[in-house]
Design an enzyme around this catalytic site. Structure first.
Site, PDB file in Angstrom:
ATOM      1  N   GLY A 110      26.515  -8.994   8.416  1.00 66.33           N
ATOM      2  CA  GLY A 110      26.682  -7.804   9.332  1.00 66.33           C
ATOM      3  C   GLY A 110      27.536  -6.746   8.899  1.00 66.33           C
ATOM      4  N   CYS A 144      29.124 -14.308   5.538  1.00 65.91           N
ATOM      5  CA  CYS A 144      29.815 -13.634   6.274  1.00 65.91           C
ATOM      6  C   CYS A 144      30.339 -13.151   7.514  1.00 65.91           C
ATOM      7  CB  CYS A 144      29.191 -12.156   5.475  1.00 65.91           C
ATOM      8  SG  CYS A 144      30.671 -10.924   4.645  1.00 65.91           S
ATOM      9  N   TYR A 145      29.651 -12.084   8.034  1.00 61.68           N
ATOM     10  CA  TYR A 145      29.811 -11.761   9.460  1.00 61.68           C
ATOM     11  C   TYR A 145      29.735 -13.069  10.464  1.00 61.68           C
ATOM     12  CZ  TYR A 145      29.963  -9.368  13.888  1.00 61.68           C
ATOM     13  OH  TYR A 145      29.813  -8.741  14.869  1.00 61.68           O
ATOM     14  N   HIS A 202      28.378 -14.342   0.028  1.00 60.13           N
ATOM     15  CA  HIS A 202      26.562 -13.894   0.226  1.00 60.13           C
ATOM     16  C   HIS A 202      26.302 -14.996  -0.511  1.00 60.13           C
ATOM     17  CE1 HIS A 202      27.067 -10.959   3.023  1.00 60.13           C
ATOM     18  NE2 HIS A 202      27.844  -9.820   2.537  1.00 60.13           N
ATOM     19  N   GLU A 252      23.470 -15.900  -1.233  1.00 62.26           N
ATOM     20  CA  GLU A 252      21.858 -14.784  -0.854  1.00 62.26           C
ATOM     21  C   GLU A 252      21.439 -13.780  -1.876  1.00 62.26           C
ATOM     22  OE1 GLU A 252      24.198 -13.504   1.612  1.00 62.26           O
ATOM     23  OE2 GLU A 252      24.022 -11.734   1.917  1.00 62.26           O
ATOM     24  N   VAL A 303      -1.663  -4.601  -5.549  1.00 54.74           N
ATOM     25  CA  VAL A 303      -1.648  -6.422  -5.152  1.00 54.74           C
ATOM     26  C   VAL A 303      -2.280  -6.558  -3.623  1.00 54.74           C
ATOM     27  CG1 VAL A 303      -0.698  -8.282  -5.735  1.00 54.74           C
ATOM     28  CG2 VAL A 303       0.787  -6.400  -6.531  1.00 54.74           C
ATOM     29  N   ASP A 304      -1.472  -5.696  -2.616  1.00 52.96           N
ATOM     30  CA  ASP A 304      -1.912  -6.361  -1.295  1.00 52.96           C
ATOM     31  C   ASP A 304      -3.114  -6.236  -0.760  1.00 52.96           C
ATOM     32  OD1 ASP A 304       0.872  -6.247  -1.821  1.00 52.96           O
ATOM     33  OD2 ASP A 304       1.630  -4.828  -0.426  1.00 52.96           O
ATOM     34  N   SER A 305      -3.858  -5.298  -0.666  1.00 54.33           N
ATOM     35  CA  SER A 305      -4.988  -4.889  -1.178  1.00 54.33           C
ATOM     36  C   SER A 305      -6.101  -5.852  -0.859  1.00 54.33           C
ATOM     37  CB  SER A 305      -5.025  -3.511  -0.565  1.00 54.33           C
ATOM     38  OG  SER A 305      -5.561  -2.939  -1.914  1.00 54.33           O
ATOM     39  N   ALA A 306      -5.476  -6.422  -2.325  1.00 54.99           N
ATOM     40  CA  ALA A 306      -6.714  -7.003  -3.557  1.00 54.99           C
ATOM     41  C   ALA A 306      -6.764  -9.236  -2.697  1.00 54.99           C
ATOM     42  CB  ALA A 306      -6.406  -7.205  -4.815  1.00 54.99           C
ATOM     43  N   LYS A 345       6.677  -9.922  -1.394  1.00 50.88           N
ATOM     44  CA  LYS A 345       5.601  -9.843  -1.977  1.00 50.88           C
ATOM     45  C   LYS A 345       5.460 -10.818  -2.687  1.00 50.88           C
ATOM     46  CE  LYS A 345       3.744  -6.013  -4.078  1.00 50.88           C
ATOM     47  NZ  LYS A 345       3.489  -5.008  -2.683  1.00 50.88           N
TER      48      LYS A 345
END
Ligand code: XMP
Length: 529
Positions: free
Chosen positions: A63, A90-91, A178, A180, A235-238, A384
Site C-alpha cells: 500500500g 510490504c504494507y 514485493h 509479485e 483479442v477480447d471480442s474475438a 488479458k
C-alpha cells in the site's frame, strides 16, 4: 469484487486484499499464474465477509501509506483469527506485524529498488528450495523492528532486519519485499510456496475448466434466445465471441463494422481467421464511405473520436435491426449482447458486486424503448494473458490471439491533421512495412505495440534520385508495457530500424523521413492522438 459466483463455486478462492496502491492486480495475476483462482477485495472487508466468501487463503497487498500515518488503511484483526492462511506483503506485512503485536518503526533504513535478501531459515515455508541469498524488490520507509510473539524471522536485508517472518502453526506468513514483481528473482517461487505449501491449495485454475464452465453457464443464461456480438478485430471480442459460439452455435450473430480505419488487409484477415476457427459467420459492414465523409475536414482529436463513436453506434444499430428482423422472421428472439469486459475493467470500475449481467444496452434509436438486451460478459473473471490462453484453447489462430492492442478508432489516432483516403493509404503502406519487419525480426511478443504515425500536416525537404522532394515524415512509436498504463520506448535493434527506414522511404513515395519516438509514458501517451 466477485466476478462470477457460478464459475467460482468449486474453486479454492484466494482473496487479495487491496490497500489502495497499484499492487493488488499484479498479485492477483501472479496467483492465477500459480493456477489458483484469485479475487481482489477492499481492505475494509470484515472477518465475517471473508468467512462468508469461503476464502482458502488471503494475501495482504502493498500500500502507499505508513501504518502510523493518519487515515492509514487498516485490516480487521479478526481476519487473523479465522484459521485461514495469510501472507502479508510490504504494507500488508507491516499491518500484520502491528495487529499481531510486533513493532513497526521509521528506522531511517528505507529501501527502494533492488536489494539483497539473506535467508536465515532455509527450511522455512516461503524460502525452502530457493537460494540463501536472493535479489528482491523493495519499496518501504518503515520497517518491522520486532516480529510478533510466536513468529520466527526467516530473512533480512540491510534496511530491514525483519524482512520476512512466519508462524507455521497459525499458517501466517509475511515478506517486506514485493514477490509479485519480476525483479524479485524468486518472487513467484515465494508466492507459490505460500499457496501450495503454506496454504495447501490445489493448482486447479486452468483455462480448459474456464471454457467448460462458461459454456455451460452461457447455455443456461441464453436458453433459446439469439445473441449479437460486435467484433473489433481485437483479442477480447474475438475470444468472447468464440466462447459464446461454442456454447450456442448459430444463435450467435457476429458483426464487424469496417470504419475504413483498419490496417492493410486486416478486416479480411480477421474475417477469414475467425470464420475458419469458429465456423461462425462474421457479417462485415463496410461503412468506410460514411466514416470518411463525416471525418472530412475534422482535425481536432476529440472531435475525431466523437465522430467515429457516433457513426459506429448508428451503423451497429442498423446491423442490429437487420438481425432482429431476420431472427423474428424465423420465429426467434434476440435477447443478449456479448461484451469482452475483462477483470481489470471490473476492478477499476469499482467491482460490480452482484451486478453481473443486468445492464441495459445503449438506447437503441428507432427501436421500442423497452427493447433492452442483457449483457453476456464471459471474460469478466479473466486477465488479458488468460484471455489469450482461452483463445488458444478454443482453437483461434495465434495471429488473432497475439494481436497487439489496436485502438477502436484505428488509424484515425495515427494521422495528425485531417484524415483523407490518400493519407490512410500512405500510412497503411508504411505500417505494413513496420509490421513485416518486426515479425521477421521475431520481436512481436516483446513489443506491446508499435504505432506508426503520419504527420499529415508536416512536410520537409528531402532528396531522392536527382530530385528534390517535399514529403511527409512518419514517427515510429514502439513501446514495451505490461498493461498500457505505463510504457517505455522499446530499444529496437539498429539494424531493424535501418531496414524499416530504408524500406519505407524507398517503397512509400510520399514519405521522405522516418523518425523514432523515444518518450516513455508518462509523460507521453502511446498513441499520438
Ligand atoms: P494511450 O495513447 O492513452 O493508450 O497511452 C493506451 C492504450 O489504449 C489504446 N488507446 C485507445 N483504444 N480507443 C481505444 O479503443 C481510443 O480512443 C484509444 N486511445 C488509446 C492505445 O492503443 C494503447 O494500447
Amino acid at each position: 469484487m466477485t466476478a462470477d459466483p457460478a464459475l467460482t463455486a468449486d474453486l479454492e478462492l484466494v482473496l487479495v486484499v487491496d490497500f489502495g496502491a497499484q499492487y493488488a492486480q499484479l498479485i492477483a495475476r501472479r496467483v492465477r499464474e500459480a493456477r489458483c483462482y484469485s479475487e481482489i477485495v477492499p481492505h475494509s472487508i470484515t472477518a465475517e465477509q471473508v468467512r462468508a466468501k469461503g476464502a482458502k487463503a488471503i494475501i495482504l497487498s502493498g500500500g502507499p501509506a505508513s501504518v502510523y500515518s493518519d487515515g492509514a488503511p487498516s485490516i480487521d484483526p479478526g481476519i487473523f483469527e479465522l484459521g485461514i492462511p495469510v501472507l502479508g506483503i510490504c504494507y500488508g506485512f507491516q499491518a500484520m506485524a502491528q495487529v499481531l503485536g510486533g513493532k513497526v518503526a521509521h528506522t531511517g533504513g528505507s529501501e527502494f529498488g533492488r536489494t539483497d535478501l539473506v535467508v536465515s531459515e532455509p527450511d522455512s515455508t516461503i524460502f525452502a528450495g530457493s537460494p540463501a541469498q536472493q535479489e528482491v524488490w523493495m519499496s518501504h520507509g518503515d520497517a518491522v523492528t520486532e516480529s510478533p510473539p510466536g513468529f520466527r524471522v526467516t530473512g533480512s536485508t540491510k534496511g530491514a532486519p525483519v524482512a520476512a517472518f512466519e508462524n507455521t502453526e497459525r499458517r501466517l506468513f509475511g515478506v517486506q519485499y514485493h514477490p509479485e514483481v519480476l525483479h524479485s528473482t524468486y518472487g513467484q517461487h515465494a508466492l507459490e510456496a505460500f499457496l501450495h505449501d503454506g496454504a495447501g491449495l490445489r493448482a486447479d485454475w486452468t483455462m480448459d475448466a474456464v471454457v467448460d464452465t462458461q459454456v455451460e453457464q452461457i447455455r443456461e443464461q441464453v436458453g433459446d434466445a439469439h445473441v449479437i456480438c460486435a467484433l473489433s478485430g481485437g483479442v477480447d471480442s474475438a475470444v468472447a465471441a468464440a466462447l459464446v459460439r461454442r456454447a450456442i452455435g448459430d444463435q450467435l450473430h457476429c458483426v464487424l463494422v469496417d470504419h475504413g480505419l483498419m490496417r492493410k488487409g486486416e478486416v479480411e484477415q480477421v474475417k477469414r481467421d475467425f470464420e475458419a476457427a469458429t465456423g461462425a459467420r462474421l457479417r462485415v459492414i463496410d461503412a468506410s464511405e460514411r466514416f470518411l465523409a463525416d471525418l472530412a475536414g475534422v482535425t481536432d482529436p476529440e472531435q475525431k473520436r466523437k465522430t467515429i463513436g457516433a457513426d459506429f453506434i448508428r451503423i451497429f444499430e442498423d446491423a442490429e435491426r437487420e438481425i432482429l428482423d431476420e431472427v423474428r422472421h424465423e420465429g426467434g428472439r434476440v435477447g443478449f449482447l456479448v461484451q469482452g469486459t475483462l477483470y481489470p475493467d471490473v476492478v477499476e470500475s469499482g467491482g460490480g458486486e452482484g451486478a453481473a449481467n443486468i445492464k441495459s444496452h445503449h438506447n437503441v434509436g428507432g427501436l421500442p424503448e423497452d427493447l433492452q438486451f442483457e449483457l453476456i460478459e464471459p471474460l469478466r473473471t479473466l486477465f488479458k494473458d488468460e484471455v489469450r490462453r482461452v483463445g488458444i484453447e478454443l482453437g483461434l489462430p495465434e495471429e488473432l490471439v497475439w494481436r497487439q492492442p489496436f485502438p477502436g478508432p484505428g488509424l484515425a489516432l495515427r494521422i495528425i491533421g485531417e484524415i483523407t483516403r490518400e493519407r490512410l493509404e500512405i500510412l497503411r503502406e508504411a505500417d505494413q512495412i513496420v509490421r513485416d519487419e518486426l515479425t521477421a525480426a521475431g520481436l512481436d511478443r516483446q513489443i506491446w505495440q508499435c504505432p506508426v504515425v503520419l504527420l499529415g500536416d508536416v512536410r520537409s525537404v528531402g532528396v531522392q534520385g536527382d530530385g528534390r522532394t517535399y514529403g511527409h515524415p512518419v514517427v515510429l512509436r514502439p513501446v514495451t508495457s505490461e498493461d498500457a498504463m505505463t510504457a517505455d520506448w522499446a530499444r529496437l535493434p539498429y539494424d531493424v530500424l535501418a531496414r524499416v527506414s530504408n524500406r519505407i522511404t524507398n517503397e512509400v513515395r510520399e514519405i521522405n523521413r522516418v523518425t523514432l519516438d523515444i518518450t516513455s509514458k508518462p509523460p507521453g501517451t502511446i498513441e499520438w492522438e
